[in-house]
Scaffold this active site. Structure first.
Site, PDB file in Angstrom:
ATOM      1  N   PRO A   2       0.783  -0.967   0.194  1.00  0.00           N
ATOM      2  CA  PRO A   2       0.096  -0.133  -0.272  1.00  0.00           C
ATOM      3  C   PRO A   2       0.523   1.315   0.197  1.00  0.00           C
ATOM      4  CG  PRO A   2      -0.295  -1.527   2.048  1.00  0.00           C
ATOM      5  CD  PRO A   2       0.955  -1.918   1.619  1.00  0.00           C
ATOM      6  N   GLU A   3       1.176   1.958  -1.354  1.00  0.00           N
ATOM      7  CA  GLU A   3       1.497   3.359  -1.184  1.00  0.00           C
ATOM      8  C   GLU A   3       0.308   3.538  -1.862  1.00  0.00           C
ATOM      9  OE1 GLU A   3       5.473   3.506  -2.940  1.00  0.00           O
ATOM     10  OE2 GLU A   3       6.363   1.418  -1.783  1.00  0.00           O
TER      11      GLU A   3
END
Length: 262
Positions: A2-3
């Site tokens: 999760p970026e």
DNA sequence: GGTAATGTTAGACT
DNA sequence: TAGTCTAACATTAC
């Protein structure tokens, strides 16, 4: 995974699956991941309500809840995800917080390693990192970006890109990708960049993030011209074929091509 | 069994 | 003061 691009897609998934459905129950399957509120209160506040809308800020997902002043906030840590399934679906050991809906489905917040966090707060500033968060890269004009670079020109470029308080949402993977596309060695300092290179950094930052959102990670496949699939020791650069180098830079494992990135 | 992994933070160091 | 580095957090996969 999760970026910024992943969280953007989690947002779409959340909106698609979980809005306007009455919450019949909330479960927590790990201690300490829900912050700023006891689990009892968390559950009490959310039961009977429904999610109204969701937006992304950096790597956070912020949810409005109908009839509640508090916002529900998710941070996924290094290994978070959502899963929306029928309530009688197979259990998932990594489902740490589960929202059960009246319609027989449930939204699971998965956290593989327990580095993620869930908050329920009235004021976003109660979350330290949100309070300090830098501007959204996709909303930043070129002039603003150049100003930001100028203010932090003594910093290493990779470290700049990953600093959430300077610019929001970029982590280890996408900082590597942006520098790969901009042909910049991750060791470089900002003040060594020419004006043209600074513009190139800005352009590639936007391009990489936008394209990644469009590809739709974590499901989507990245183009073979991207570094992301070759972030492994011994792999070869998809552009020139030389060996990909791995080095610890700005505290993280940076992967790059010595030949392409000067 | 050792090591590294998409994130963040506190504290030490230069 | 600013920037960098390390360790810590927790857990899994190679």
């Amino acid at each position: 995974m999760p970026e910024l691009p992943e969280v953007e897609n989690f947002k779409s998934y959340f909106r698609r699956t979980s809005l306007k459905k009455q919450i019949s129950d909330v479960e927590s399957r790990a201690k300490g991941l829900i912050k700023k509120i006891t689990f009892d209160d968390f559950k009490k506040k959310l039961k009977g309500k429904s999610f109204r809308d969701a937006r992304r800020r950096g790597k956070f997902l912020i949810v409005n809840v109908g009839g509640l002043k508090e916002k529900l906030i998710f941070h996924f840590g290094m290994t978070g995800n959502f899963e929306y399934l029928k309530q009688d679906s197979e259990e998932n050991d990594f489902a740490k917080v589960v929202f059960k809906f009246k319609n027989g489905y449930e939204l699971r917040w998965l956290n593989f390693r327990k580095l993620g966090k869930v908050y329920l707060v009235k004021d976003l500033d109660e979350v330290d990192l949100l309070k300090k968060m830098g501007p959204e890269p996709l909303l930043l004009s070129k002039e603003e970006f150049l100003d930001l670079l100028e203010k932090h020109k003594r910093k290493n470029i990779k470290s700049f890109l990953m600093s959430q308080n300077l610019i929001a949402g970029i982590g280890n993977i996408y900082s590597d990708e942006i520098m790969f596309k901009a042909n910049m060695n991750p060791h470089n300092k900002i003040d060594k960049l020419t004006d043209k290179e600074k513009e190139e950094l800005y352009n590639q930052m936007k391009k990489v993030l936008k394209k990644a959102i469009e590809i739709g990670p974590p499901q989507g496949k990245f183009p073979s011209s991207w570094l992301i699939s070759y972030r492994k020791e011994g792999e070869r650069c998809p552009i020139c074929g030389s060996k990909i180098k791995k080095e610890k830079i700005a505290g993280r494992s940076a992967y790059f091509c010595l030949k392409c990135q000067k």
